[in-house]
Every structure is written in structure tokens, then in C-alpha cells.
Design an enzyme around this catalytic site. Structure first.
Site, PDB file in Angstrom:
ATOM      1  N   ASP A 273       0.852  -1.195   0.000  1.00  0.00           N
ATOM      2  CA  ASP A 273       0.000   0.000   0.000  1.00  0.00           C
ATOM      3  C   ASP A 273       0.886   1.243   0.000  1.00  0.00           C
ATOM      4  OD1 ASP A 273      -2.466   1.286   0.009  1.00  0.00           O
ATOM      5  OD2 ASP A 273      -2.606   1.318   2.199  1.00  0.00           O
TER       6      ASP A 273
ATOM      7  N   GLU B 117       2.547   4.627  -4.381  1.00  0.00           N
ATOM      8  CA  GLU B 117       2.488   5.416  -5.630  1.00  0.00           C
ATOM      9  C   GLU B 117       3.833   6.062  -5.995  1.00  0.00           C
ATOM     10  OE1 GLU B 117      -1.136   4.227  -4.333  1.00  0.00           O
ATOM     11  OE2 GLU B 117       0.090   5.609  -3.185  1.00  0.00           O
TER      12      GLU B 117
ATOM     13  N   ASP C 248      -9.051   3.510  -2.450  1.00  0.00           N
ATOM     14  CA  ASP C 248      -9.936   3.979  -1.387  1.00  0.00           C
ATOM     15  C   ASP C 248     -11.234   4.542  -1.965  1.00  0.00           C
ATOM     16  OD1 ASP C 248      -7.881   3.251   0.254  1.00  0.00           O
ATOM     17  OD2 ASP C 248      -7.204   5.287   0.683  1.00  0.00           O
TER      18      ASP C 248
END
Length: 800
Positions: free
Chosen positions: A402, A405, A477
């Protein structure tokens, strides 16, 4: 006067320089290089129907991207070249590329001579400093699909899309960019498909007719304009060619197809174990429980909170004893802490990204001030992987990557920071979109190395083209709303068309709280999604199957059990994705490309699961009757047994307890008994729901051990199932065509649908079956036959 006529080719009034006229042409075995005023175009045929186009600028050294490509050795391609007065044509057996001498404008044709991709005559290919761009003429009926994880409709036309991995919580239908960047799309022009993959990891833009009716274009803010054009006539073939280039999903462990329960966060260890026991006590199947960031000690990666999880190995063992496979979150940020061994080792081993002057970059994220591993370095991937292997030895069964990015507070990871790639240092203008991809690679490769005979499971939020080789993906999300249920379906379709077949949403929505009705409908969709996980944020009420009362629990549990019953079918579809790149969850037009209604916006939330099943979920509140579009053919609604003629819309009843699911005529649907978790026991019965017709599409059932890599060495079974019904005779054939895996002895429960009358004769392999071996129910129009599976071939014959 047109723009092309008003401005000479190569004019720079716009700030762009454009390719000029052809000056020289040099042929090679797989294509040619055309020297044009200002630059050159290299055309290289990778396959008969795939050409690679690379812009070679005089003022730039080409540095082509390799991360997305599998690096396989292609078969030689026979290319013919014909030079004419105004154009030079390069042709293979499946496609033709025409290069106009004026302006070096390129047109790609299919083998039958139809235009697929055509440079805009006035602009074609150009550059403005570091930016590179190509403009293509857009047809009135042109459609665009894919581009990975994107919002909007399934058809991406009339918007501009940005490729730049971004942490975008609570995104909406107009949000862009999102967490993943896959610069590949499937185009459809006059009913003929093609594909384009931009092999460039810099921030890029795809203008698919946004704000104009003349062109579509794609560009990158740096690097080389390097793209592939795929000229296969069918959408499935385009995706197959693209995934042959960038890789296909590995076969997952079978348990990864089971239901997965998560929230931010379950803690302490007593709550985690209590959750597991509640699933088992309630008889609701589940395979995975996730541990989010609160399992760590101050968010320090590879640590356990000593108060919340004082004995992690004991807890993990208890979960394993109950059939659960625990998965933990792993974020890339390493806390800046001199007393923290991971930070000290990372600094000593030069494992963190740096500024150009050599200073280690520090950004703030969950642990506070943090370092970030340089996953471009093989040594760093191995160092990181060693700690992942330790988690596996403790009993962790999968890794959830997670915040990769990479996300930092302030959402501005500096572009000048450097990673050290295999061919030298590169800044984050080039590496940003690759960070999550490289982290997934590090995770998958280290888990496989640690347990060579065990399939890893990796889940990632960020990725790039080719990440499917390492990891499953989810859509980040999202929000607990009906709009996001619809958006999630569209996003799963887009990801599947982009090679990322193992994908899913946070069922129920991550932000906010769903109503019971929304949760139930989302669970029904999740049961047919490739990745099936319920997940919610820390500030929301519980989002477990029983959190919304008895009625919703019953609906959710039934959806989960249906998932487990369909495991033989779904697992086979994963093998198809592994073998050919075909998505598990498919748009209607995947198998019905010539049906105009299959593209209609009204039906874009329906989807196919494999070829046989059409799912028409309810995606709005209070819907008791729903219109469903059925493509041509006959369709059996599995819930009611009603048969519909396709090629039209029909109306079906949709009480909360019912999800409309249809089996196509000619389809054979394998299923098994529902279990509490995958591998709980051998399934003693394989059920085949058969809707026989004049065609015999049937089904090829794939089976292996579900955990090892033996299938790569032939350790699998493939059983061909075919059924045909014509002139009062129904024949069902079973043949084992590859027998490299032992299947435990089992019964076959054959359910032959749409049978109005009992047969006058029913035989298996020429031997008449006794009445006790079969039963006909006139109310449901089902003929049930129960026989033992034996031998490599069996044939059931029914006559009326």
C-alpha cells in the site's frame, strides 16, 4: 483552407516540431528505419500483427523502457517492403504499415486493408522540448477501452486521461489520475479492433477526442516516443497480444480466490482471533483476514506492536489452524529512527532513494519522517525481500503493498529524487510510475525464492503495465455509495481489458458506511469479482457479513457460498487469464463484438464471467424489477430456471435475495460443495449444470493442486466437457485431454436444464442407467443424473 495546407509540414508555430519529409530509408530483417527531416522513425515488427514504432530524435539519445516487457525472444517475422513514388509500404501476413514520404505520416491497416490507426496529416508526430506526442485521426464511430484503473464510462472517448500514479482517496467519477498507470488501450473502428501501448513511464496524456472531433493523441513529458500498435481483428486477440508482450498473471494460490475480510484495522490479536471464530461459528466461508497498519510498532515496517500483538507467531498459527491465511500490509516508508534496525541497515546498504547531490531523501508518511527503498536496485529488492521472507516464516501468507504510488503527506514526491536503474540513475520523472511496479516485483520474487514450491500472493495499490506478472490489484480507497458500486464494475472491466485480470474493489466501500441494501448488492457483485475483499476505514462501523442484521447476513452469506460453489469454474477462468491474458470479468462485447447493444452505456454494468455466465447486478436502491440485455442466443436464468431468447432486453424480478445470473446455451457450469475455506476437504461431488443446445461450446475444466508450481511442469488436469442437443437427442461428453494431476475419486452430479419431459432412454457409455440413478423434476425442468466419475472418457446419451 485546411490547417495542413496553411502551415508547411514541420512548422513550429504551435511550439511543436513535427516530422518532416522522408530523406532515407534503411531496411532490416524485422522492419526499417525511416530518416525524416528532424528525426527518424524505427518500425519493428514484433509479431505479424504487432509493430513497434520508435521516434529517434537527433538531439536525444533513446533510452527505451524495459520494465513492462517480458523480454521474450520473438519469432522471426517475414516483412515485405514496397517503395512507391509517394509512400513506402511494409507488410506482413496480418498488417500493413504505409509511410507517406511527405511528412513521414504513418497509416496502419489490417490484413484486409482497413484503416486502423492513421497519423493526422497536419501534425503526425512531434515534440516540444522533452515532450513527445503523436496525433491520430479519429473516426466518428471510434471507441476506446482500457487504460487500466480509470474512472468514467467503459468507453474512454471524449476525455483526456493522465498517467501519473496518485493517492486519490474518495475519488469520484471525474477523478484522474488514480493509483495505477497502464498506458494501453483497445480501440474499435468500424467494428475492427486494434490496440496501442505507449512504452513510456513518464507522466503521459491520452486525449481520446477530448475537446475536438479531429484527432486522438498520446504524449509523454519526457523519454522516448516508443509505442506498439496491435492489429488483431478481435478484442480478445488484441489483449492476448498485449499480455504476451507485458506478461500475464501467474496462477494464484487457490485460497486467494476465497472471500477476504479486512478493515483499517483489526487489533489487538484477541479481536483478530474473535473475528475468525465468528466466521466459523456462523458457518460463513472465508479464507483471509487482513492486518492493516495498526499491527506495526509505530508504523515501523516489518515490526509488530508489542502490546497489541505480543505473540504474533502464536496468533498466526491459530488463524492457520482455523483455515485462515493472514495477510499483512507493507508500506514502503521506513521510519527515520537511529534505533530502528531497518533504517540503519538501509542507510548502511545504500538502499534508499537520494537527491542528485547524494543526500538521502526523507518524506513524511504514516511513520513520520521516512526513507524510501530504491526498488530499482536488485540488491535493495533482495534486502527488502529477506524481511518479507521472515514474515512468511512467521505464518503470514500474503503481502499487501500500500502507499506505493509512492504516497507522502503533501502528495508531492520530488521529481528530482533519483533511483538507480539497471542502465543508470534515473529521476522520478521516469521512475515515479514504476515505483509500485518495482515494489511488487521485489515482493513476488522474494516470496517465491523463500518458498520455491509455493505460489505467492501479492496485492498492490500502485502499478504500471506489466505489474500483473507480480500482483493482484484493487481500486483503492473508494466510497460506500451506489455510484461507487457502479464505478467499481466499470473499473474492473477496464483493468481486465488492460491485462490486470486479478482485480477487485473494496466491497461495501472504504470511506463511509453503506446501507444494508447496498452492502448486500455489493457482496453479490463481489462474489463474481476476480478479487473478493470487504474493507472499510477505521472510523466506520463494522463491515462484516453480519454487521447489518439477519436478512443482510443471509444475503451476504449466500453470495459468499455461491463463490465457493463456483470455485472450479472461477479457478479455470484464472487459468485462462494465465494462459491467454483473457480477463475473468469481461464486458459484454468481449464475446459479442459485433453486437451494437453490447457497447450501450445502459448495459455497461452487466458483465460476463468467462464465456458462459452473464451477470446483471442491481446497482441502484429499491430495484425489484430490472431490465437486462441478453445477446443473441438462448439464456437460462439460473435462479429461476426460466429460458429467454436473446438479442433483446428482458425484465426479471430482483428481490434483494436474487442476483440475475444467466447461463448461455451450450454452456456447462462446473461447481462443487461450499466449504468453510478452500482446501477444507476434498469435494466428493463435481456438479455440472448443462444447458445444451445445437452448438457445443462446452467448457474445458482446469484443475491442479492449487498451491505449487507443478502446473508449470505439466502437473495439471484438463477435462473437455461438451454437450449437444438436437432432434430429440442430448449427448454429454467428458474427456480428460491432459492428465498430469491426480483428482480424488468423486461423483458427478449432472443437472440437465430446460428438459420438459423425462427421457425414454438414458445411458452412460452405452449402458442403460437404472431409474434410481436419475430424476426428472417437471416443475424446474431439470433432469438430474448422478454417476461416478471414472476413466478418461465418459458419454451420457438421452433420447426422447
Amino acid at each position: 483552407m485546411s490547417v495542413a495546407a496553411a502551415l508547411p509540414l514541420g512548422a513550429t508555430a504551435s511550439g511543436y516540431s513535427f516530422l518532416g519529409d522522408l530523406r532515407a530509408f534503411e531496411r532490416n530483417d524485422a522492419g526499417a528505419t525511416a530518416s525524416c527531416d528532424g528525426a527518424a522513425l524505427r518500425l519493428h515488427f514484433v509479431e505479424d500483427d504487432v509493430v513497434r514504432v520508435t521516434l529517434l530524435r537527433e538531439d536525444r539519445r533513446p533510452r527505451l523502457l524495459t520494465h513492462a516487457l517480458v523480454g521474450r525472444e520473438p519469432d522471426p517475422v517475414e516483412v515485405t517492403v514496397e517503395q512507391g513514388k509517394d509512400a513506402t509500404v511494409l507488410a506482413t501476413a496480418a498488417m500493413r504499415v504505409e509511410l507517406a514520404h511527405r511528412g513521414c505520416r504513418m497509416t496502419v491497416f489490417d490484413g484486409a486493408g482497413h484503416v486502423l490507426v492513421q497519423d493526422d496529416s497536419g501534425m503526425g508526430t512531434g515534440w516540444d522540448g522533452n515532450e513527445v506526442r503523436t496525433w491520430k485521426r479519429i473516426a466518428g464511430d471510434e471507441r476506446f477501452f482500457g487504460l487500466g484503473e480509470k474512472s468514467g464510462d467503459v468507453d474512454k472517448r471524449a476525455r483526456e486521461w493522465v498517467m501519473w500514479n496518485s493517492d486519490t482517496p474518495g475519488y469520484g467519477d471525474a477523478s484522474d489520475p488514480l493509483y495505477q498507470s497502464i498506458p494501453f488501450f483497445v480501440g474499435l473502428r468500424e467494428g475492427r479492433s486494434y490496440g496501442v501501448f505507449l512504452n513510456n513511464s513518464h507522466r503521459s496524456r491520452f486525449n481520446l477526442g477530448a475537446g475536438n472531433h479531429r484527432y486522438y493523441s498520446f504524449s509523454a513529458e519526457g523519454g522516448t516516443l516508443d509505442y506498439f500498435v496491435f492489429a488483431a481483428p478481435r478484442i480478445a486477440e488484441v489483449v492476448a497480444d498485449y499480455t504476451a508482450l507485458t506478461g500475464r498473471i501467474p496462477m494464484p494460490p487457490r485460497w486467494a480466490l476465497g472471500f477476504q475480510q479486512s478493515r483499517w484495522s483489526y487489533y489487538p490479536d484477541s479481536e483478530v482471533l474473535s473475528l475468525a471464530r465468528r466466521f466459523r461459528e456462523r458457518g460463513i466461508p472465508a479464507d483471509v483476514i487482513y492486518l492493516d497498519i495498526h499491527y506495526m510498532d509505530g508504523y515501523r515496517v516489518f515490526s509488530w506492536d508489542p502490546q497489541r500483538f505480543p505473540r504474533p507467531a502464536v496468533m498466526l498459527d491459530e488463524l492457520g489452524d482455523m483455515g485462515f491465511k493472514p495477510i499483512v500490509i507493507v508500506d514502503p516508508g521506513v521510519k527515520e529512527d537511529p534505533d530502528y534496525p531497518i533504517a540503519r541497515e538501509g542507510l548502511a546498504g545504500d538502499h534508499f532513494v537520494r537527491y542528485p547531490d547524494g543526500e538521502t531523501y526523507v518524506g513524511s508518511v504514516w511513520p513520520g519522517r521516512s526513507y524510501f527503498p530504491d526498488f530499482a536496485r536488485a540488491a535493495t529488492r533482495a534486502w527488502w525481500g529477506g524481511y518479507l521472507a521472515r514474515l512468511r516464516e512467521q505464518g503470514v501468507r500474503g503481502i499487501w503493498n500500500d502507499m506505493n504510488e509512492p504516497a507522502v503527506w503533501g502528495k508531492a514526491f520530488p521529481n528530482e529524487v533519483l533511483m538507480r536503474d539497471a542502465d543508470g540513475a534515473a529521476d522520478f520523472k521516469r521512475m515515479h510510475n514504476l515505483y509500485g511496479h518495482l515494489m511488487a516485483q521485489a515482493t513476488y520474487e522474494s516470496l517465491r525464492a523463500a518458498r520455491p514450491d509455493e505460489r505467492p500472493f501479492v496485492l498492490t495499490r500502485a502499478g504500471f503495465a506489466g505489474t500483473q506478472r507480480w500482483s493482484a490489484v484493487w481500486t483503492g480507497d473508494n466510497v460506500a455509495s451506489w455510484e461507487h458500486l457502479q464505478l467499481g464494475i466499470r473499473m474492473m472491466i477496464g483493468l481486465g481489458l488492460s491485462g490486470a485480470a486479478f482485480n477487485g474493489t473494496d466491497v461495501g466501500g472504504f470511506e463511509g458506511t453503506p446501507s444494508g441494501e447496498l452492502f448486500a448488492r455489493w457482496m453479490q457483485v463481489g462474489a463474481f469479482s476476480p478479487f473478493f475483499r470487504a474493507h472499510t476505514a477505521h472510523d466506520t462501523p463494522g463491515q462484516e457479513p453480519w454487521s447489518f442484521g439477519e436478512r443482510i447476513e443471509a444475503v451476504a452469506a449466500d453470495a459468499i457460498r455461491q463463490r465457493y460453489r463456483l470455485m472450479p469454474y472461477l479457478y479455470t477462468l484464472f487459468h485462462q487469464a494465465h494462459d491467454s491474458g483473457a480477463p475473468v470479468l469481461r464486458p459484454l462485447f468481449w464475446h459479442h463484438q459485433d453486437d451494437a447493444q453490447a457497447y450501450a452505456r445502459e448495459w455497461q454494468h452487466q458483465f460476463l464471467v468467462g464465456r458462459q455466465l452473464l451477470v446483471a447486478p442491481v446497482t441502484a436502491p429499491g430495484v425489484a424489477l430490472q431490465k437486462v440485455y441478453l445477446p443473441a442466443g438462448r439464456w437460462l436464468e439460473l435462479g429461476t430456471g426460466e429460458v429467454f431468447e436473446g438479442g433483446r432486453a428482458v425484465t426479471v424480478e430482483t428481490p434483494l435475495e436474487r442476483l440475475p445470473v444467466f447461463l448461455a446455451e451450450g454452456g456447462i457450469l462446473p461447481s462443487q460443495e461450499a466449504m468453510q475455506y478452500v482446501g477444507e476437504r476434498d469435494s466428493g461431488t463435481l456438479t455440472l449444470d448443462v444447458f445444451a443446445g445445437a452448438n457445443d461450446d462446452g467448457f474445458d475444466l482446469y484443475e491442479d493442486d492449487g498451491r505449487s508450481h507443478d502446473h508449470e511442469r505439466g502437473g495439471y488436469r484438463l477435462t473437455r466437457l461438451r454437450a449437444q442437443r438436437d432432434d430429440g437427442v442430448l449427448r454429454l461428453d467428458r474427456e480428460v485431454v491432459h492428465d498430469g494431476h491426480r483428482v480424488p475419486a468423486r461423483m458427478l452430479e449432472l443437472r440437465l436444464h430446460d428438459i420438459a419431459e423425462p427421457p425414454v432412454e438414458l445411458s452412460l457409455d452405452g449402458t442403460r442407467l437404472q431409474d434410481k440413478a436419475w430424476h426428472h423434476d417437471p416443475a424446474t425442468r431439470v433432469l438430474s443424473v448422478r454417476v461416478r466419475e471414472h476413466g478418461a472418457r465418459q458419454s451420457l446419451l438421452a433420447r426422447w
